[in-house]
Enzyme design. Structure first.
Site, PDB file in Angstrom:
ATOM      1  N   ASP A   1      -1.026  -0.125  -7.717  1.00  0.00           N
ATOM      2  CA  ASP A   1       0.066  -0.339  -6.775  1.00  0.00           C
ATOM      3  C   ASP A   1       0.857   0.974  -6.753  1.00  0.00           C
ATOM      4  O   ASP A   1       0.699   1.828  -7.649  1.00  0.00           O
ATOM      5  CB  ASP A   1       0.938  -1.528  -7.177  1.00  0.00           C
ATOM      6  CG  ASP A   1       1.800  -2.002  -5.985  1.00  0.00           C
ATOM      7  OD1 ASP A   1       1.909  -1.253  -4.989  1.00  0.00           O
ATOM      8  OD2 ASP A   1       2.365  -3.107  -6.057  1.00  0.00           O
TER       9      ASP A   1
HETATM   10  C1  BGC Z   1       3.869  -2.747  -2.770  1.00  0.00           C
HETATM   11  C2  BGC Z   1       2.478  -2.914  -2.186  1.00  0.00           C
HETATM   12  C3  BGC Z   1       2.310  -1.990  -1.025  1.00  0.00           C
HETATM   13  C4  BGC Z   1       2.571  -0.571  -1.482  1.00  0.00           C
HETATM   14  C5  BGC Z   1       2.429   0.461  -0.381  1.00  0.00           C
HETATM   15  C6  BGC Z   1       4.197  -1.307  -3.072  1.00  0.00           C
HETATM   16  O1  BGC Z   1       5.527  -1.172  -3.408  1.00  0.00           O
HETATM   17  O2  BGC Z   1       3.996  -3.513  -3.939  1.00  0.00           O
HETATM   18  O3  BGC Z   1       2.278  -4.236  -1.794  1.00  0.00           O
HETATM   19  O4  BGC Z   1       1.028  -2.129  -0.485  1.00  0.00           O
HETATM   20  O5  BGC Z   1       3.907  -0.485  -1.968  1.00  0.00           O
HETATM   21  O6  BGC Z   1       3.434   0.321   0.548  1.00  0.00           O
END
Ligand code: BGC
Length: 741
Positions: free
Chosen positions: A229
């Site tokens: 993530d």
């Molecule tokens: C989120 C993800 C997301 C990623 C990119 C993260 O903070 O938890 O779900 O895909 O950011 O935006």
């Protein structure tokens, strides 16, 4: 463009080039290898519409895209074709924008209604979330766009999300929190998995070899890329060792340097780097469809088609809905700017969202008195009294549903509750339209005649809501989550969001309806609930352990669709099990008076539970009840099926083996006599008892069944340590003999 296979490209790469591949390029790309003509792939949020960010004049901006219903809304369609339709629509935007992978869907469980990202998740039921996600992922990937399932795993809260440890026992971990991932990954093979921020039982998900390698790859057979993530990586080398291929977004080279240093120090083997780089290369060099511009109008039609199926008619009495065309009504609340999506990384920029429900309602009647929220309670009460029929718009504000924070309360904002109290008392026929992405407390539910939950249905929310209010569209959504009466009733009430960096999942497997049903706690609206403007009758239920078949008839005068649900109950469980577990569903469209025979498959796996002793799922052989219903609380019929069990677990007998386990497992049959001789004092081995054999029919056996072997030296004067040793040897010899057969 066609590329050489990843392996062949890898052979031509230097070690620093490979390490570079394991770090993101900027916020949204994988690195390319310019020297070899390989460009990076673009990944973009998110599950409900494309959020392609672009740098213009040194500033980030987001390209406009189609905004589809958020996950909680989409789930309420209970229609895998709608999941696929949403994914196809998003894929078209992705293709037009040259995006290789869409970051979604999110399949985390709704452990508490308070989780700030619940609008981004499908359900409180793992079977539902997994099977529904599989339909979404398959459709997305059939378009040539990769899907990245997230957030793996046990990411059920936003509070302290980067550090909190989800402390969860093995059974709920596998049965509740990993199951949706397992189902979707095995059925739909997403190109990527995004590991989560949190820790699981103390270990960062990104550093868990057990999670990312033993389970995900070795046990489930996942072959794609595991990415972090966004900025979840805590220790790049430990995460590479665990199986994390790609660090996102860019670490500006620090991740690459850690990997290179560990290689130089001999701490890790280059094969680890090759493994990760090969997977990233395979994703980046996969042939993708050439960009085709989207037809914006057609995209909106698709968004509307999905929204129509996702809204849930929670209540409808005294013929309150549908509204008659031309009817005189007071419309009260924020009807001109309906919320239609949540906030955070899944937020889509929409060119011209049709979120004015008032304008949409005016298409059906010009007899509306509108009182916006800002006009105050007195004006609202005046309009309610004058018109009699009232449509009151309530819901959560955007600040309550966004990534990064959890709600503190399940209540609607105080001002809305005050408005509701006054308006509902004044209106002759009150209808509430509720707009939110997750359950709220509805203390006024008994004072309304009708209630429509719009959820956050994307850019067509207002249009679809007006169509349903005026009966142009017959509602067919059902809840894929429970609406409890109050926060205090929820299973994780004492343990959400935990203490500092620890959150104990003390409720175990009992989340959502599994908990409310087990504890017999009344809920406001049960899992699976949703009404229609027509009625359906169920009949001629038949089936076996592999499928149920029944006839569903539309007994009303409007065309409509019914969601039929199948629940499983274990009639003689070895362990504590919920009264019902969803194990199948289908949605059937019927014209007035029409009936259809529908068959709903039931996979063998749904009968199993996670057996902590065996370390795997296990199916007890015997009777199970399959019930068919219009909701978890509206069961229309049931059948009992007999399921062939898994081979009993191979547990070798030892000093602490229970008498019961030897009596109930036929593989120990040759050793039962000696076991009984050890356990039972001569005084209890009467001719009458002996005639009943060493079975549960024998009262002496029954009396001792909950004792372990080593205790025999206390209860049976004839038993010695030697006899115990001989008994153990005899039992294990019997077991080996049985296993060889
Ligand atoms: C989120 C993800 C997301 C990623 C990119 C993260 O903070 O938890 O779900 O895909 O950011 O935006």
């Amino acid at each position: 463009m066609k590329h050489l296979p990843a392996e062949a490209i890898l052979d031509k790469m230097t070690t620093p080039e490979k390490a570079n591949l394991c770090d993101g390029e900027g916020s949204w790309h994988t690195h390319g290898v310019e020297r070899l003509g390989i460009s990076g792939a673009m990944m973009t949020d998110g599950p409900h519409g494309l959020r392609k960010m672009v740098m213009k004049d040194g500033k980030w901006s987001t390209n406009a895209a189609t905004c589809m219903p958020t996950a909680s809304a989409l789930a309420a369609s209970w229609n895998r074709e709608i999941a696929a339709h949403a994914a196809n629509t998003i894929a078209k935007d992705a293709i037009a924008e040259g995006v290789a992978v869409v970051l979604g869907p999110g399949v985390n469980m709704k452990r508490s209604p308070l989780c700030g990202r619940n609008f981004e998740y499908f359900s409180e039921d793992p079977y539902f979330a997994g099977s529904f996600a599989a339909a979404y992922i398959s459709a997305m990937q059939q378009n040539g766009v990769g899907s990245c399932i997230k957030h793996f795993a046990v990411n059920n809260q936003e509070t302290r999300r980067f550090t909190v440890s989800a402390n969860v026992a093995a059974r709920p971990l596998h049965e509740t929190y990993l199951r949706a991932f397992e189902i979707a990954i095995q059925a739909a093979k997403p190109e990527a998995v995004m590991e989560s921020y949190n820790r699981i039982n103390g270990k960062h998900a990104a550093e868990s070899r057990w999670l990312l390698d033993d389970l995900l790859r070795k046990k489930w057979g996942f072959e794609g890329v595991v990415m972090s993530d966004w900025d979840a990586v805590n220790d790049r080398v430990a995460s590479l060792e665990a199986g994390l291929d790609l660090e996102m977004p860019t670490s500006h080279g620090s991740g690459r340097d850690y990997i290179l240093a560990a290689l130089a120090d001999g701490k890790i083997d280059e094969s680890l780097l090759d493994r990760a780089a090969r997977r990233v290369l395979a994703l980046a060099t996969k042939e993708r469809p050439a960009p085709v511009p989207v037809d914006r109008a057609a995209q909106h039609v698709a968004a509307l088609a999905c929204a129509r199926e996702c809204m849930v008619l929670l209540k409808n009495e005294k013929g309150a809905l549908p509204l008659a065309k031309g009817e005189r009504i007071a419309v009260i609340g924020e009807a001109e700017a309906l919320r239609y999506q949540g906030s955070g990384s899944s937020k889509v920029v929409v060119d011209s969202p049709a979120n004015n429900a008032l304008a949409e309602m005016k298409k059906y009647t010009d007899n509306i008195t509108y009182v916006p929220f800002a006009d105050g309670i007195d004006a609202a009460v005046g309009a309610a009294k004058a018109c009699g029929k009232v449509v009151l718009f309530l819901g959560l504000p955007e600040s309550a549903e966004f990534e990064g924070a959890d709600r503190k309360t399940m209540a609607l904002p105080k001002e809305q509750l005050e408005l509701a109290d006054a308006v509902l008392a004044a209106a002759a026929q009150p209808v509430v339209v509720l707009t939110c992405g997750a359950p709220v407390e509805l203390p006024f539910a008994d004072r309304t005649d009708a209630m429509l939950l719009t959820y956050l249905c994307g850019e067509a929310t207002a249009e679809a809501a007006a169509e349903i209010l005026f009966g142009e569209t017959n509602p067919s959504g059902k809840l894929a989550e429970t609406f409890p009466m109050r926060l205090e009733d929820t299973p994780s009430y004492f343990n959400f969001p935990g203490t500092f960096d620890n959150c104990d999942y003390a409720e175990g497997i009992y989340i959502g309806y599994r908990y409310y049903e087990k504890k017999k706690i009344p809920v406001r609206f049960p899992f699976g609930h949703g009404l229609s403007y027509t009625t359906f009758a169920y009949s001629n239920l038949a089936g076996d352990e592999n499928a149920v078949t029944l006839t569903v008839k539309n007994t009303g005068s409007r065309a409509g669709s019914e969601v039929v649900q199948v629940y499983m109950h274990d009639n003689a469980p070895y362990v504590s099990r919920p009264p019902k577990e969803l194990c199948g569903y289908t949605k059937v469209a019927l014209a007035p008076g029409e009936e259809k025979r529908v068959t709903i498959p039931v996979e063998r796996r749904v009968y199993s539970f996670y057996d902590e002793v065996r370390g795997d799922f296990y199916t007890r052989g015997g009777d199970y009840t399959l019930s068919v219903g219009a909701s978890s609380a509206d069961i229309r019929g049931e059948i009992v099926v007999c399921v062939h069990g898994d081979a009993p677990k191979t547990v070798r007998v030892h000093r602490n083996t229970y008498f019961r386990d030897v009596i109930l497992d036929d593989r120990y049959a040759p050793a039962r006599d000696i076991f009984a001789a050890a356990m039972l004092p001569r005084s209890e081995r009467t001719p009458e008892n002996e005639a009943l054999g060493n079975t549960m029919d024998n009262p002496a056996v029954r009396r001792r069944m909950h004792y372990v072997l080593r205790q025999a030296v206390y209860s049976n004067p004839d038993c010695s340590e030697t006899l115990i040793e001989e008994t153990i040897a005899a039992c294990n010899a019997a077991l080996e003999g049985a296993d060889k057969q």
